[in-house]
Design a protein around this motif. Structure first.
Motif, PDB file in Angstrom:
ATOM      1  N   THR A 116     -41.270 -61.160  36.123  1.00  0.00           N
ATOM      2  CA  THR A 116     -41.666 -62.177  37.094  1.00  0.00           C
ATOM      3  C   THR A 116     -40.551 -63.098  37.560  1.00  0.00           C
ATOM      4  O   THR A 116     -40.769 -63.913  38.450  1.00  0.00           O
ATOM      5  N   GLN A 117     -39.357 -63.005  36.973  1.00  0.00           N
ATOM      6  CA  GLN A 117     -38.267 -63.896  37.383  1.00  0.00           C
ATOM      7  C   GLN A 117     -36.921 -63.189  37.319  1.00  0.00           C
ATOM      8  O   GLN A 117     -36.685 -62.362  36.437  1.00  0.00           O
ATOM      9  N   PHE A 150     -41.743 -61.388  42.423  1.00  0.00           N
ATOM     10  CA  PHE A 150     -40.996 -62.137  41.409  1.00  0.00           C
ATOM     11  C   PHE A 150     -40.454 -63.425  42.003  1.00  0.00           C
ATOM     12  O   PHE A 150     -40.439 -63.615  43.209  1.00  0.00           O
ATOM     13  N   ARG A 151     -40.027 -64.350  41.130  1.00  0.00           N
ATOM     14  CA  ARG A 151     -39.469 -65.627  41.558  1.00  0.00           C
ATOM     15  C   ARG A 151     -37.991 -65.665  41.199  1.00  0.00           C
ATOM     16  O   ARG A 151     -37.536 -64.983  40.296  1.00  0.00           O
ATOM     17  N   ILE A 152     -37.239 -66.484  41.944  1.00  0.00           N
ATOM     18  CA  ILE A 152     -35.784 -66.557  41.822  1.00  0.00           C
ATOM     19  C   ILE A 152     -35.386 -67.889  41.206  1.00  0.00           C
ATOM     20  O   ILE A 152     -35.799 -68.950  41.678  1.00  0.00           O
ATOM     21  N   ASP A 206     -31.885 -74.654  49.623  1.00  0.00           N
ATOM     22  CA  ASP A 206     -32.036 -76.021  50.127  1.00  0.00           C
ATOM     23  C   ASP A 206     -32.099 -76.057  51.655  1.00  0.00           C
ATOM     24  O   ASP A 206     -32.741 -76.921  52.229  1.00  0.00           O
ATOM     25  N   ARG A 207     -31.441 -75.112  52.319  1.00  0.00           N
ATOM     26  CA  ARG A 207     -31.441 -75.053  53.785  1.00  0.00           C
ATOM     27  C   ARG A 207     -32.681 -74.374  54.353  1.00  0.00           C
ATOM     28  O   ARG A 207     -32.923 -74.429  55.559  1.00  0.00           O
ATOM     29  N   HIS A 208     -33.430 -73.695  53.490  1.00  0.00           N
ATOM     30  CA  HIS A 208     -34.588 -72.918  53.943  1.00  0.00           C
ATOM     31  C   HIS A 208     -35.833 -73.291  53.147  1.00  0.00           C
ATOM     32  O   HIS A 208     -36.255 -72.543  52.255  1.00  0.00           O
ATOM     33  N   PHE A 261     -38.821 -69.470  44.969  1.00  0.00           N
ATOM     34  CA  PHE A 261     -37.822 -70.118  44.113  1.00  0.00           C
ATOM     35  C   PHE A 261     -38.472 -70.978  43.038  1.00  0.00           C
ATOM     36  O   PHE A 261     -39.537 -71.557  43.250  1.00  0.00           O
ATOM     37  N   THR A 262     -37.808 -71.076  41.889  1.00  0.00           N
ATOM     38  CA  THR A 262     -38.199 -71.998  40.829  1.00  0.00           C
ATOM     39  C   THR A 262     -37.035 -72.945  40.598  1.00  0.00           C
ATOM     40  O   THR A 262     -35.894 -72.663  40.975  1.00  0.00           O
TER      41      THR A 262
END
Length: 97
Positions: free
Chosen positions: A37-38, A72-74, A86-88, A95-96
């Motif tokens: 998952t990550q 999955f998360r990044i 941060d820009r998106h 994201f985590t």
């Protein structure tokens, strides 16, 4: 400079990378898998020949697309990936941290 880009994905065990090939140069984004998952995005490397071409952004976009498709998360350990996150704000779903 041509616009021909190829991004490949390689993974073995708990490590993986995305490789962008363009005009004989390679940029890469590497990660470590934390279970199913990550993933920890830990490094983005863009050679001088590809700087300013959007190669790094293309790699992060591919990672984000795969995270959405595969569920999955990044975890953005890499400062470049963190800056792109941060820009998106529209990428916040994958994201985590």
């Amino acid at each position: 400079m041509s616009a021909e880009r190829e991004i490949s994905h390689e993974e073995s065990d708990s490590k993986g990378r995305y490789v962008l090939r363009q005009d004989g140069a390679e940029a890469e984004l590497t990660y470590s898998r934390l279970g199913a998952t990550q993933v920890i995005a830990d490094h983005t490397g863009v050679p001088d020949a590809l700087r300013g071409t959007g190669a790094g952004r293309a790699l992060v976009e591919r990672l984000v697309a795969d995270a959405r498709a595969d569920g999955f998360r990044i975890v953005p350990l890499c400062s470049f990936v963190k800056a792109m996150r941060d820009r998106h704000p529209d990428w916040a779903d994958v994201f985590t941290g």
